[in-house]
Design a protein around this motif. Structure first.
Motif, PDB file in Angstrom:
ATOM      1  N   ARG A   1     -10.721  63.147  53.548  1.00  0.00           N
ATOM      2  CA  ARG A   1     -12.080  62.594  53.597  1.00  0.00           C
ATOM      3  C   ARG A   1     -12.316  61.758  52.354  1.00  0.00           C
ATOM      4  O   ARG A   1     -12.203  62.257  51.237  1.00  0.00           O
ATOM      5  N   ARG A   2     -12.643  60.507  52.548  1.00  0.00           N
ATOM      6  CA  ARG A   2     -12.951  59.633  51.413  1.00  0.00           C
ATOM      7  C   ARG A   2     -14.399  59.858  50.985  1.00  0.00           C
ATOM      8  O   ARG A   2     -15.289  59.913  51.820  1.00  0.00           O
ATOM      9  N   VAL A   3     -14.588  59.994  49.678  1.00  0.00           N
ATOM     10  CA  VAL A   3     -15.927  60.179  49.115  1.00  0.00           C
ATOM     11  C   VAL A   3     -16.292  58.885  48.400  1.00  0.00           C
ATOM     12  O   VAL A   3     -15.544  58.425  47.552  1.00  0.00           O
ATOM     13  N   PRO A   4     -17.394  58.264  48.753  1.00  0.00           N
ATOM     14  CA  PRO A   4     -18.492  58.670  49.628  1.00  0.00           C
ATOM     15  C   PRO A   4     -18.429  58.080  51.035  1.00  0.00           C
ATOM     16  O   PRO A   4     -19.338  58.304  51.826  1.00  0.00           O
ATOM     17  N   GLU A   5     -17.381  57.313  51.355  1.00  0.00           N
ATOM     18  CA  GLU A   5     -17.341  56.627  52.655  1.00  0.00           C
ATOM     19  C   GLU A   5     -17.413  57.594  53.834  1.00  0.00           C
ATOM     20  O   GLU A   5     -18.155  57.354  54.789  1.00  0.00           O
ATOM     21  N   ASP A   6     -16.633  58.682  53.789  1.00  0.00           N
ATOM     22  CA  ASP A   6     -16.612  59.650  54.890  1.00  0.00           C
ATOM     23  C   ASP A   6     -17.497  60.867  54.622  1.00  0.00           C
ATOM     24  O   ASP A   6     -17.937  61.538  55.557  1.00  0.00           O
ATOM     25  N   LEU A   7     -17.706  61.167  53.364  1.00  0.00           N
ATOM     26  CA  LEU A   7     -18.451  62.366  52.981  1.00  0.00           C
ATOM     27  C   LEU A   7     -19.051  62.154  51.595  1.00  0.00           C
ATOM     28  O   LEU A   7     -18.314  61.894  50.640  1.00  0.00           O
ATOM     29  N   ALA A   8     -20.363  62.241  51.487  1.00  0.00           N
ATOM     30  CA  ALA A   8     -21.026  62.135  50.182  1.00  0.00           C
ATOM     31  C   ALA A   8     -21.133  63.525  49.565  1.00  0.00           C
ATOM     32  O   ALA A   8     -21.219  64.526  50.283  1.00  0.00           O
TER      33      ALA A   8
ATOM     34  N   LEU B   1     -32.679  63.345  39.304  1.00  0.00           N
ATOM     35  CA  LEU B   1     -31.524  62.900  40.068  1.00  0.00           C
ATOM     36  C   LEU B   1     -30.754  61.849  39.275  1.00  0.00           C
ATOM     37  O   LEU B   1     -31.334  60.875  38.785  1.00  0.00           O
ATOM     38  N   VAL B   2     -29.450  62.054  39.154  1.00  0.00           N
ATOM     39  CA  VAL B   2     -28.561  61.096  38.504  1.00  0.00           C
ATOM     40  C   VAL B   2     -27.615  60.594  39.598  1.00  0.00           C
ATOM     41  O   VAL B   2     -26.797  61.358  40.108  1.00  0.00           O
ATOM     42  N   VAL B   3     -27.776  59.345  39.983  1.00  0.00           N
ATOM     43  CA  VAL B   3     -26.978  58.783  41.080  1.00  0.00           C
ATOM     44  C   VAL B   3     -25.732  58.135  40.511  1.00  0.00           C
ATOM     45  O   VAL B   3     -25.802  57.248  39.669  1.00  0.00           O
ATOM     46  N   ARG B   4     -24.591  58.619  40.990  1.00  0.00           N
ATOM     47  CA  ARG B   4     -23.307  58.023  40.648  1.00  0.00           C
ATOM     48  C   ARG B   4     -22.576  57.716  41.942  1.00  0.00           C
ATOM     49  O   ARG B   4     -23.150  57.798  43.022  1.00  0.00           O
ATOM     50  N   SER B   5     -21.318  57.406  41.869  1.00  0.00           N
ATOM     51  CA  SER B   5     -20.603  56.862  43.034  1.00  0.00           C
ATOM     52  C   SER B   5     -20.258  57.866  44.126  1.00  0.00           C
ATOM     53  O   SER B   5     -19.870  57.478  45.220  1.00  0.00           O
ATOM     54  N   SER B   6     -20.425  59.170  43.924  1.00  0.00           N
ATOM     55  CA  SER B   6     -20.071  60.140  44.968  1.00  0.00           C
ATOM     56  C   SER B   6     -21.069  60.170  46.125  1.00  0.00           C
ATOM     57  O   SER B   6     -20.816  60.825  47.137  1.00  0.00           O
ATOM     58  N   SER B   7     -22.200  59.462  45.973  1.00  0.00           N
ATOM     59  CA  SER B   7     -23.193  59.476  47.059  1.00  0.00           C
ATOM     60  C   SER B   7     -23.710  58.085  47.407  1.00  0.00           C
ATOM     61  O   SER B   7     -24.779  57.970  47.983  1.00  0.00           O
ATOM     62  N   THR B   8     -22.972  57.074  47.060  1.00  0.00           N
ATOM     63  CA  THR B   8     -23.392  55.709  47.389  1.00  0.00           C
ATOM     64  C   THR B   8     -22.334  55.049  48.239  1.00  0.00           C
ATOM     65  O   THR B   8     -21.178  54.949  47.833  1.00  0.00           O
ATOM     66  N   ARG B   9     -22.728  54.640  49.422  1.00  0.00           N
ATOM     67  CA  ARG B   9     -21.772  53.999  50.341  1.00  0.00           C
ATOM     68  C   ARG B   9     -21.466  52.602  49.893  1.00  0.00           C
ATOM     69  O   ARG B   9     -22.221  51.894  49.324  1.00  0.00           O
TER      70      ARG B   9
ATOM     71  N   ARG C   1     -19.569  62.819  35.058  1.00  0.00           N
ATOM     72  CA  ARG C   1     -19.355  61.368  35.122  1.00  0.00           C
ATOM     73  C   ARG C   1     -17.870  61.016  35.161  1.00  0.00           C
ATOM     74  O   ARG C   1     -17.513  59.903  35.505  1.00  0.00           O
ATOM     75  N   TYR C   2     -17.008  61.981  34.828  1.00  0.00           N
ATOM     76  CA  TYR C   2     -15.568  61.729  34.814  1.00  0.00           C
ATOM     77  C   TYR C   2     -14.850  62.273  36.048  1.00  0.00           C
ATOM     78  O   TYR C   2     -13.642  62.085  36.198  1.00  0.00           O
ATOM     79  N   PHE C   3     -15.575  62.989  36.925  1.00  0.00           N
ATOM     80  CA  PHE C   3     -14.982  63.417  38.195  1.00  0.00           C
ATOM     81  C   PHE C   3     -14.598  62.159  38.963  1.00  0.00           C
ATOM     82  O   PHE C   3     -15.090  61.065  38.685  1.00  0.00           O
ATOM     83  N   TYR C   4     -13.735  62.336  39.973  1.00  0.00           N
ATOM     84  CA  TYR C   4     -13.406  61.171  40.803  1.00  0.00           C
ATOM     85  C   TYR C   4     -13.767  61.463  42.248  1.00  0.00           C
ATOM     86  O   TYR C   4     -13.200  62.394  42.818  1.00  0.00           O
ATOM     87  N   PRO C   5     -14.685  60.665  42.795  1.00  0.00           N
ATOM     88  CA  PRO C   5     -15.511  59.678  42.100  1.00  0.00           C
ATOM     89  C   PRO C   5     -16.555  60.361  41.222  1.00  0.00           C
ATOM     90  O   PRO C   5     -16.804  61.560  41.361  1.00  0.00           O
ATOM     91  N   ALA C   6     -17.163  59.565  40.359  1.00  0.00           N
ATOM     92  CA  ALA C   6     -18.194  60.101  39.458  1.00  0.00           C
ATOM     93  C   ALA C   6     -19.272  60.802  40.296  1.00  0.00           C
ATOM     94  O   ALA C   6     -19.700  60.290  41.324  1.00  0.00           O
ATOM     95  N   LEU C   7     -19.675  61.987  39.844  1.00  0.00           N
ATOM     96  CA  LEU C   7     -20.531  62.861  40.641  1.00  0.00           C
ATOM     97  C   LEU C   7     -22.019  62.568  40.494  1.00  0.00           C
ATOM     98  O   LEU C   7     -22.562  62.596  39.385  1.00  0.00           O
TER      99      LEU C   7
END
Length: 176
Positions: free
Chosen positions: A103-110, A168-176, A121-127
Motif C-alpha cells: 500500500r502506497r502512503v498516501p496514494e492508497d492509504l493515508a 493538526l500538523v499536516v505532512r505528506s502521509s495524508s496528502t494525495r 517528520r523523518y518517518f517515510y513518508p513524513a507523518l
C-alpha cells in the motif's frame, strides 16, 4: 478534540473509509480519541453506527501494535482508505505494514498519528499528526502544583481543570 480533528482532516481530504488504531481500551486517552473519531465519522455520514466496529482496532501504544492493527483492519476492510493511529509509534508501525503489504502512503492509504514526536517528520513518508502543546502542559502542571502547595484550607475544595487543544500538523502521509 484531537481524535475528531484527525478524522475530519482525513475526511476533508476525500478519504471516506477511515479506520482507527486505538491505544489500550482501559486508557482514558484511548477512549477520548476513539470518541472523537466516532463523532466525526458519524457526523460525516459515510458510515452508520453499526459499521464503525469493523473500522476499529485496539493497539498497545507500540509500533508492533500499529503494524498488527493495520493488518487486522485491512483483513476486515480491504478497501480501507485511511487510518488514524492514536499515537505516533503505532502510526510508524502502520506505515511499515502498509509498505510491506504494497500500500502506497498516501496514494492508497493515508496515515495520521498523534503526539508529534520529534522523529515524525523523518518517518517515510513524513507523518501527519496531532501535536500536543507539551511546553504549555508542563507550564500549567507546574503552576497547578504550586497552587496546590500554597493553598489555604478554604481553597482546597476548588479543583482546577485545564483543557489544552492539540494542533493538526499536516505532512505528506495524508496528502494525495
Amino acid at each position: 478534540t484531537g481524535g475528531k480533528q484527525a478524522a475530519l482532516h482525513l475526511l476533508s481530504r476525500g478519504y471516506h473509509k477511515v479506520g482507527i488504531i486505538t491505544g489500550p481500551g482501559d486508557w482514558w486517552e484511548s477512549r477520548r480519541r476513539l470518541e472523537g473519531w466516532r463523532s466525526a465519522m458519524l457526523e460525516a455520514g459515510y458510515v452508520k453506527e453499526g459499521e464503525l466496529e469493523a473500522l476499529q482496532e485496539e493497539g498497545d501504544w507500540y509500533p508492533s501494535g500499529g503494524e498488527t492493527g493495520l493488518e487486522k483492519l485491512l483483513t476486515r476492510v480491504p478497501d480501507l482508505e485511511a487510518v488514524f493511529a492514536c499515537n505516533d509509534p503505532m502510526a510508524l508501525g502502520a506505515l511499515q505494514a502498509a509498505r510491506r503489504l504494497g500500500r502506497r502512503v498516501p496514494e492508497d492509504l493515508a496515515v495520521v498519528g498523534f503526539d508529534d514526536v520529534p522523529e515524525a517528520r523523518y518517518f517515510y513518508p513524513a507523518l501527519s499528526t496531532m501535536r500536543q502543546p507539551l511546553t504549555e502542559m508542563g507550564s500549567q502542571a507546574v503552576r497547578m502544583l504550586h497552587r496546590l502547595l500554597t493553598l489555604r484550607d478554604s481553597d482546597a475544595d476548588r479543583p482546577e481543570q485545564i483543557w489544552l487543544q492539540p494542533e493538526l500538523v499536516v505532512r505528506s502521509s495524508s496528502t494525495r
